[in-house]
Design a protein around this motif. Structure first.
Motif, short mmCIF file in Angstrom:
data_model
loop_
_atom_site.label_atom_id
_atom_site.label_comp_id
_atom_site.label_asym_id
_atom_site.label_seq_id
_atom_site.Cartn_x
_atom_site.Cartn_y
_atom_site.Cartn_z
N ASN A 32 73.94 -28.43 -25.37
CA ASN A 32 73.07 -27.39 -25.92
C ASN A 32 73.18 -27.35 -27.45
OD1 ASN A 32 72.05 -26.70 -23.36
ND2 ASN A 32 73.81 -25.37 -22.99
N ALA A 33 73.27 -26.17 -28.01
CA ALA A 33 73.31 -26.07 -29.46
C ALA A 33 74.58 -26.70 -30.02
CB ALA A 33 73.25 -24.60 -29.88
N MET A 34 74.44 -27.30 -31.20
CA MET A 34 75.57 -27.88 -31.92
C MET A 34 75.56 -27.29 -33.32
SD MET A 34 75.38 -31.87 -30.71
CE MET A 34 77.12 -32.20 -31.02
N GLY A 35 76.73 -27.25 -33.91
CA GLY A 35 76.79 -26.65 -35.23
C GLY A 35 77.99 -27.08 -36.02
N TRP A 36 77.97 -26.69 -37.27
CA TRP A 36 79.09 -26.93 -38.18
C TRP A 36 79.57 -25.59 -38.72
CZ3 TRP A 36 81.37 -31.55 -38.76
CH2 TRP A 36 80.65 -32.69 -38.37
N LEU A 47 79.99 -19.83 -40.06
CA LEU A 47 78.93 -20.76 -39.68
C LEU A 47 78.30 -21.35 -40.93
CD1 LEU A 47 76.94 -21.96 -37.55
CD2 LEU A 47 75.52 -19.94 -37.95
N VAL A 48 78.12 -22.66 -40.90
CA VAL A 48 77.43 -23.35 -41.99
C VAL A 48 75.99 -23.65 -41.56
CG1 VAL A 48 77.35 -25.44 -43.39
CG2 VAL A 48 79.56 -24.38 -42.84
N ALA A 49 75.84 -24.29 -40.41
CA ALA A 49 74.52 -24.65 -39.92
C ALA A 49 74.59 -24.88 -38.42
CB ALA A 49 73.99 -25.91 -40.61
N ARG A 50 73.46 -24.66 -37.77
CA ARG A 50 73.40 -24.78 -36.33
C ARG A 50 72.06 -25.37 -35.94
NH1 ARG A 50 71.73 -21.35 -32.11
NH2 ARG A 50 73.02 -21.37 -30.24
N ILE A 51 72.05 -26.17 -34.86
CA ILE A 51 70.81 -26.78 -34.41
C ILE A 51 70.77 -26.73 -32.89
CG2 ILE A 51 71.83 -29.12 -34.49
CD1 ILE A 51 68.99 -30.12 -35.27
N THR A 52 69.65 -26.30 -32.35
CA THR A 52 69.51 -26.23 -30.90
C THR A 52 69.15 -27.61 -30.34
OG1 THR A 52 67.14 -25.74 -30.94
CG2 THR A 52 68.65 -23.87 -31.15
N SER A 53 69.16 -27.71 -29.03
CA SER A 53 68.80 -28.98 -28.40
C SER A 53 67.35 -29.35 -28.70
CB SER A 53 69.04 -28.91 -26.89
OG SER A 53 68.30 -27.84 -26.33
N GLY A 54 66.54 -28.35 -28.98
CA GLY A 54 65.14 -28.60 -29.30
C GLY A 54 64.87 -28.85 -30.77
N GLY A 55 65.93 -28.74 -31.59
CA GLY A 55 65.79 -29.05 -33.00
C GLY A 55 65.60 -27.87 -33.92
N ILE A 69 71.11 -30.12 -41.42
CA ILE A 69 71.71 -30.46 -40.14
C ILE A 69 70.67 -31.19 -39.30
CG2 ILE A 69 71.11 -28.25 -39.04
CD1 ILE A 69 73.81 -28.44 -37.54
N SER A 70 71.11 -32.19 -38.56
CA SER A 70 70.23 -32.93 -37.68
C SER A 70 71.04 -33.41 -36.49
CB SER A 70 69.58 -34.11 -38.41
OG SER A 70 70.56 -35.02 -38.87
N ARG A 71 70.34 -33.90 -35.47
CA ARG A 71 71.04 -34.41 -34.30
C ARG A 71 70.28 -35.56 -33.69
NH1 ARG A 71 71.63 -29.62 -30.12
NH2 ARG A 71 72.09 -31.26 -28.60
N ASP A 72 71.03 -36.41 -33.02
CA ASP A 72 70.46 -37.52 -32.26
C ASP A 72 70.87 -37.30 -30.82
OD1 ASP A 72 69.84 -39.90 -30.98
OD2 ASP A 72 70.37 -41.14 -32.68
N ASN A 73 69.95 -36.83 -30.01
CA ASN A 73 70.28 -36.50 -28.62
C ASN A 73 70.59 -37.74 -27.79
OD1 ASN A 73 70.01 -33.71 -29.00
ND2 ASN A 73 67.81 -33.77 -28.58
#
Length: 122
Positions: A32-36, A47-55, A69-73
């Motif tokens: 699910n959500a990921m963050g730093w 909290l610095v930044a957070r990103i949900t699974s949907g971006g 913040i970004s993610r590669d699912n």
């Protein structure tokens, strides 16, 4: 079991850039959500930044416009690009993720990385 392994960080002069990455591995049904988050000496973790699974993303006011913040699912990995770094960005940066290990697990568990040091010199 689940592990969050961070990489990146280090020492940089003010105005410089650093990038962090955090890969989740193990028994993961749903990430699910990921963050730093970061913790400076003598201060609480924030909290610095957070990103949900949907971006969808949200940032601390202090880093807006400087951090991304970004993610590669496909890789279960979250990234933090930090630009225009300031001495007050110094701290230990922790990766966080909400993870369901199985389909039968109704609620996610909260996982943390081991932390990586970011030091910004003036």
């Amino acid at each position: 079991q689940v592990q969050l392994v961070e990489s990146g960080g280090g020492l940089v002069q003010a105005g410089g850039s650093l990038s962090l990455s955090c890969a989740a591995s193990g028994s993961i049904f749903r990430l699910n959500a990921m963050g730093w988050y970061r913790q400076a000496p003598g201060k609480q973790r924030e909290l610095v930044a957070r990103i949900t699974s949907g971006g969808n993303t949200n940032y601390a006011d202090s880093v807006k416009g400087r951090f991304t913040i970004s993610r590669d699912n496909t890789k279960n990995t979250v990234y933090l690009q930090m630009n225009s770094l300031k001495p007050e960005d110094t701290g230990v940066y922790y990766c966080n993720a909400g993870i369901r290990m199985t389909a039968a697990q109704r609620y996610e568990n909260d996982y943390w990385g081991q932390g990586t040091q970011v030091t910004v010199s003036s």
